[in-house]
Scaffold this motif. Structure first.
Motif, PDB file in Angstrom:
ATOM      1  N   LYS A   8       0.832  -1.210   0.000  1.00 38.65           N
ATOM      2  CA  LYS A   8       0.000   0.000   0.000  1.00 38.65           C
ATOM      3  C   LYS A   8       0.864   1.257   0.000  1.00 38.65           C
ATOM      4  CE  LYS A   8      -4.004  -2.128   2.151  1.00 38.65           C
ATOM      5  NZ  LYS A   8      -4.881  -2.157   3.315  1.00 38.65           N
ATOM      6  N   ALA A  12       0.500   4.295  -2.614  1.00 39.75           N
ATOM      7  CA  ALA A  12      -0.042   5.532  -2.043  1.00 39.75           C
ATOM      8  C   ALA A  12       0.197   6.773  -2.912  1.00 39.75           C
ATOM      9  CB  ALA A  12       0.503   5.742  -0.634  1.00 39.75           C
ATOM     10  N   TYR A  35       0.045  -8.722  -6.024  1.00 40.72           N
ATOM     11  CA  TYR A  35      -0.652  -7.430  -5.954  1.00 40.72           C
ATOM     12  C   TYR A  35      -0.304  -6.519  -7.123  1.00 40.72           C
ATOM     13  CZ  TYR A  35      -1.350  -9.176  -1.274  1.00 40.72           C
ATOM     14  OH  TYR A  35      -1.688  -9.968  -0.213  1.00 40.72           O
TER      15      TYR A  35
END
Length: 83
Positions: A8, A12, A35
Motif C-alpha cells: 500500500k 499511495a 498485488y
C-alpha cells in the motif's frame, strides 16, 4: 484491500495530484505479484462521469447511486482569511 502495508505504501503516491502518465506507470510497475496492477486494465475501468444526472432537490438523490458532487451556483471563489 488485502495487500500488506508495504504494498500500500508503494501505491499511495497514486493519490497525489498532478502525476504524469509516466509517473503513474512507474508507480504501478513497483508492485509485485500477487498485488501487481496492470495499468491498461486499470484504465479500462475508469469512468469519468459517463452517467451524471443533475437533481433539482435532495429528494431526487439516490444514496446508492454513487458519488455526489456539488457545484456552487455562483462558481468557486477564493476568500482571503485574516487572523
Amino acid at each position: 484491500m488485502e495487500a500488506p502495508l508495504r504494498t500500500k505504501r508503494v501505491l499511495a503516491p497514486l493519490w497525489m495530484p498532478c502525476l504524469t502518465q509516466e509517473q503513474v506507470h512507474e508507480i504501478l510497475a513497483m508492485t509485485a505479484p500477487p498485488y501487481a496492477v496492470d495499468a491498461n486494465a486499470l484504465a479500462e475501468q475508469v469512468r469519468y462521469w459517463d452517467d451524471v444526472q443533475q437533481v433539482a432537490s435532495a429528494d431526487d438523490i439516490d444514496p446508492e447511486a454513487g458519488e455526489i458532487f456539488f457545484k456552487p451556483t455562483d462558481g468557486y471563489q477564493l476568500i482571503p482569511v485574516h487572523e
